[in-house]
Scaffold this motif. Structure first.
Motif, mmCIF file in Angstrom:
data_model
loop_
_atom_site.group_PDB
_atom_site.id
_atom_site.type_symbol
_atom_site.label_atom_id
_atom_site.label_comp_id
_atom_site.label_asym_id
_atom_site.label_seq_id
_atom_site.Cartn_x
_atom_site.Cartn_y
_atom_site.Cartn_z
ATOM 1 N N CYS A 32 0.574 3.192 3.403
ATOM 2 C CA CYS A 32 1.241 2.463 4.484
ATOM 3 C C CYS A 32 2.759 2.590 4.332
ATOM 4 O O CYS A 32 3.472 2.823 5.308
ATOM 5 N N CYS B 172 0.854 -1.205 0.000
ATOM 6 C CA CYS B 172 0.000 0.000 0.000
ATOM 7 C C CYS B 172 0.883 1.246 0.000
ATOM 8 O O CYS B 172 1.806 1.361 0.816
ATOM 9 N N CYS C 186 -4.285 -0.500 0.573
ATOM 10 C CA CYS C 186 -4.863 -1.569 1.384
ATOM 11 C C CYS C 186 -6.326 -1.200 1.624
ATOM 12 O O CYS C 186 -6.752 -0.093 1.283
ATOM 13 N N HIS D 161 -6.927 2.013 3.759
ATOM 14 C CA HIS D 161 -6.579 3.265 3.083
ATOM 15 C C HIS D 161 -7.425 3.527 1.846
ATOM 16 O O HIS D 161 -7.596 4.679 1.455
HETATM 17 ZN ZN ZN Z 1 -2.459 1.148 3.712
#
Ligand code: ZN
Ligand code: AMP
Ligand code: FES
Ligand code: ZN
Length: 313
Positions: free
Chosen positions: A13, A10, A34, A37
């Motif tokens: 992330c 991600c 992800c 998110h």
């Molecule tokens: Zn994420």
């Protein structure tokens, strides 16, 4: 790259030093995300669109037109999570099983989020869509669109809502824009904006998902466990907008970002030019029968009612 590569992380992330796997790739934004998110990206994008077009604020009373489909339920969910006062409005069109199923899904969702869902039965107001289609020989979709717009506006006004929000997404807007451009239908093009301001008896109408694709709203609904109607209305078969969506999807596949660019550049570059032509402005009257705004002496819904009455005798 148009698809998610195996093992992608991600993007958000990663920027925070975490290593969560991405499960969505948005090629036109070059973002791999992800689940968590993606949900926050979606809601931020909706919030940004609301602010960009000055759609409404936390002081407004919003009526979300809910069809039971992924877009309008995703919109309702996002608005409530963003802290807006948004209630639902479902019009029972009387289209057999399709209406029964979509109504149930809308009701289940309203219960889940604990917000009121108002239901209006078309059969007690005018007639069901299949009956209108039969008595007028008019394509179901055009009568349906007109009747839905009329009752959304009337209901919102009579019940103290000052904003109507619909779930039209980027794919819907691009397909309509494409069709209107092919015909150079200036009357429609000059009104194709994500906010139609309140005037002459019309409530402000907004489309906060206008920059969200169909796939994105389906994913958002899926990740939030929202159950929505997965099949199309039986009358939508053969609609030109569906054909346009297929052509446009092919273009988008080859050139990610085409859809968004076509739409946003229209709003930025073409829409303002269309507004400057004074001759294009039309006079609105009040319908002599129901008092709702109308370009003619009698509005389209009241004339439809008259036609249905004559068809019945
Ligand atoms: Zn994420
Ligand atoms: P459609 O014209 O079916 O593509 O729907 C566009 C938008 O109109 C949806 O996202 C909803 O916001 C609204 N809408 C469609 N059908 C209904 C319905 N039966 N009741 C209330 N709103 C609807
Ligand atoms: Fe109106 Fe299909 S939803 S005709
Ligand atoms: Zn009328």
């Amino acid at each position: 790259m148009n698809r998610l590569k195996k093992g992608s992380r991600c993007t958000i992330c990663k920027s925070k030093g975490e290593k969560n796997k991405a499960i969505v790739y948005l090629p036109h934004h070059r973002l791999a995300l992800c689940k968590e998110h993606f949900i926050s990206w979606f809601e931020k994008r909706v919030e940004k669109t609301i602010k960009e077009f000055k759609m409404f604020s936390k002081n407004d009373r919003i009526l979300v037109a809910v069809s039971g489909g992924k877009d309008s339920l995703a919109l309702w969910n996002a608005l409530v999570r963003l802290g807006y006062e948004a209630d639902g409005f479902y019009i029972n069109l009387g289209i057999g099983q399709y209406s029964e199923d979509s109504k149930q899904l809308a009701l289940n969702f309203a219960k889940r989020i604990g917000r009121p869902l108002h239901i209006l039965d078309l059969s007690s107001e005018i007639s069901t869509i299949p009956q209108i289609k039969e008595s007028t020989n008019r394509p179901a979709c055009s009568a349906c669109g007109m009747v839905k717009r009329y009752y959304m506006n009337k209901f919102a006004k009579e019940n103290g809502y000052n904003i109507i929000a619909t779930g039209h997404n980027l794919d819907d807007e691009v397909a309509v824009l494409f069709g209107n451009t092919l015909k150079w239908d200036i009357d429609y093009l000059k009104r194709q904006y994500p906010v139609l301001k309140e005037e002459n008896g019309f409530i402000r109408k907004v489309k906060p998902l206008c920059k969200i694709t169909e796939k994105e709203s389906a994913l958002y609904s899926f990740f939030n466990g929202i159950e929505y109607i997965e099949y199309e209305c039986p009358f939508s078969e053969g609609a030109s907008s569906i054909e346009y969506k297929e052509y446009i999807a092919k273009l988008e596949e080859k050139h990610p970002g085409t859809k968004l660019q076509f739409y946003t550049n229209f709003l930025k570059r073409m829409y303002p030019i269309l507004q400057t032509n004074e001759k294009l402005k039309e006079e609105l009257n009040k319908c002599k029968i129901c008092g709702e705004p109308s370009y003619n002496e009698i509005c389209s819904v009241c004339s439809l009612k008259e036609k249905l009455k004559t068809a019945r005798v």
